[in-house]
Design an enzyme around this catalytic site. Structure first.
Site, mmCIF file in Angstrom:
data_model
loop_
_atom_site.group_PDB
_atom_site.id
_atom_site.type_symbol
_atom_site.label_atom_id
_atom_site.label_comp_id
_atom_site.label_asym_id
_atom_site.label_seq_id
_atom_site.Cartn_x
_atom_site.Cartn_y
_atom_site.Cartn_z
ATOM 1 N N ASP A 108 0.868 -1.168 0.000
ATOM 2 C CA ASP A 108 0.000 0.000 0.000
ATOM 3 C C ASP A 108 0.909 1.223 0.000
ATOM 4 O O ASP A 108 1.863 1.288 0.779
ATOM 5 C CB ASP A 108 -0.865 0.040 1.260
ATOM 6 C CG ASP A 108 -1.942 -1.033 1.284
ATOM 7 O OD1 ASP A 108 -2.004 -1.849 0.352
ATOM 8 O OD2 ASP A 108 -2.725 -1.045 2.252
ATOM 9 N N SER A 248 8.236 4.376 5.428
ATOM 10 C CA SER A 248 9.217 3.632 4.641
ATOM 11 C C SER A 248 8.922 3.770 3.160
ATOM 12 O O SER A 248 7.884 4.293 2.761
ATOM 13 C CB SER A 248 9.198 2.160 5.054
ATOM 14 O OG SER A 248 9.330 2.038 6.462
#
Length: 288
Positions: A108, A248
């Site tokens: 995602d 991230s």
């Protein structure tokens, strides 16, 4: 950063995470704070605290603040914030249709795509890279010239487990440690910094899409990369690993004349917008 949502709508957006990063990297006080915040001992201590039972008090307000739909995730009792952060999603919430001719998003994210040229530069977490500096290999970078770089940025509210973008034979994992230091901290009226995030990548030889690189980039202060496998056959959609707490990024590289990106990704990226993508969604398809 502004992005195009799953319904094709432009979202003018600056998250609390974006605001914090902007303060840390563009404000004199923020840059002063960066040095101690990124010390390995601070990261280690923070990681340990987030793995204790006491850290569970952070879970309810985090869910509320980021409007996380917990019904999509496996039901369990979380013993720490990190255990919650690396929670597993229900299979039906992220269905993956395996297709050897399709490159899927491993996560995602908010996605951007760039064509790779010798002079191409791109920003990951406020650091400018060339492909050569990202991989720390001129020879390897040159083999991907003419292809595409997919920059997949995860925010703290995203699902932080990721899968393989394609099937094939995986190489070993190549680990690149991060680095951080200030330059001329007293002589200037601002604090220029040099940093590289910790990252790890692997090459995957796909029978249809050719050789791709899938790289995980950890957060500067806390994020930790955990990969499950190396030097073996892997399947598209199979879980590759996960990030511990921290925003991230995942990078996927494809070679020249192998994969054509989705047209909306190309268009939105050219206009300066990211595109919201879910794990398993198509990033590109086999070039014909």
């Amino acid at each position: 950063m502004d992005y195009i949502d799953l319904n094709g709508k432009l979202i003018k957006n600056k998250t609390s995470q974006d605001k914090l990063l902007e303060f840390l990297y563009t404000n004199i006080l923020g840059r002063i704070l960066l040095k101690p915040l990124t010390h390995p001992k601070v990261s280690e201590l923070t990681g340990k605290l987030l793995s204790t039972n006491l850290s569970t008090v952070l879970i309810p307000p985090f869910i509320k603040k980021h409007d996380i739909h917990m019904e999509e995730y496996d039901t369990c009792h979380y013993r720490s914030f990190n255990e919650f952060f690396t929670r597993k999603i229900k299979e039906q919430a992220r269905p993956i249709k395996m297709d050897a001719n399709i490159l899927i998003s491993p996560c995602d994210c908010r996605a951007s795509v760039y064509s790779i040229r010798p002079d191409t530069t791109f920003f990951i977490k406020h650091t400018e890279y060339t492909l050569r500096s990202l991989l720390r290999s001129r020879k390897l970078a040159e083999t991907f010239e003419g292809g595409y770089l997919y920059l997949l940025r995860l925010t703290v509210d995203d699902y932080h487990r990721y899968v393989y973008a394609t099937s094939g034979k995986q190489s070993k994992n190549y680990f690149i440690p991060g680095s951080f230091h200030t330059v001329n901290p007293i002589a200037n009226d601002y604090l220029p910094i040099y940093k590289e995030n910790t990252r790890e990548y692997t090459l995957i030889k796909s029978p249809t899409l050719g050789e791709i690189i899938q790289m995980e980039v950890g957060a500067l202060m806390v994020g930790r990369i955990v990969n499950h496998k190396q030097s073996t056959e892997v399947q598209q959609g199979e879980e590759k690993g996960y990030f511990a707490y921290g925003g991230s990024t995942i990078i996927v590289l494809t070679k020249k004349n192998t994969v054509i990106p989705r047209q909306d990704l190309l268009r939105n990226s050219a206009n300066g917008y990211e595109t919201k993508v879910l794990q398993g969604h198509m990033l590109g398809s086999l070039a014909k």
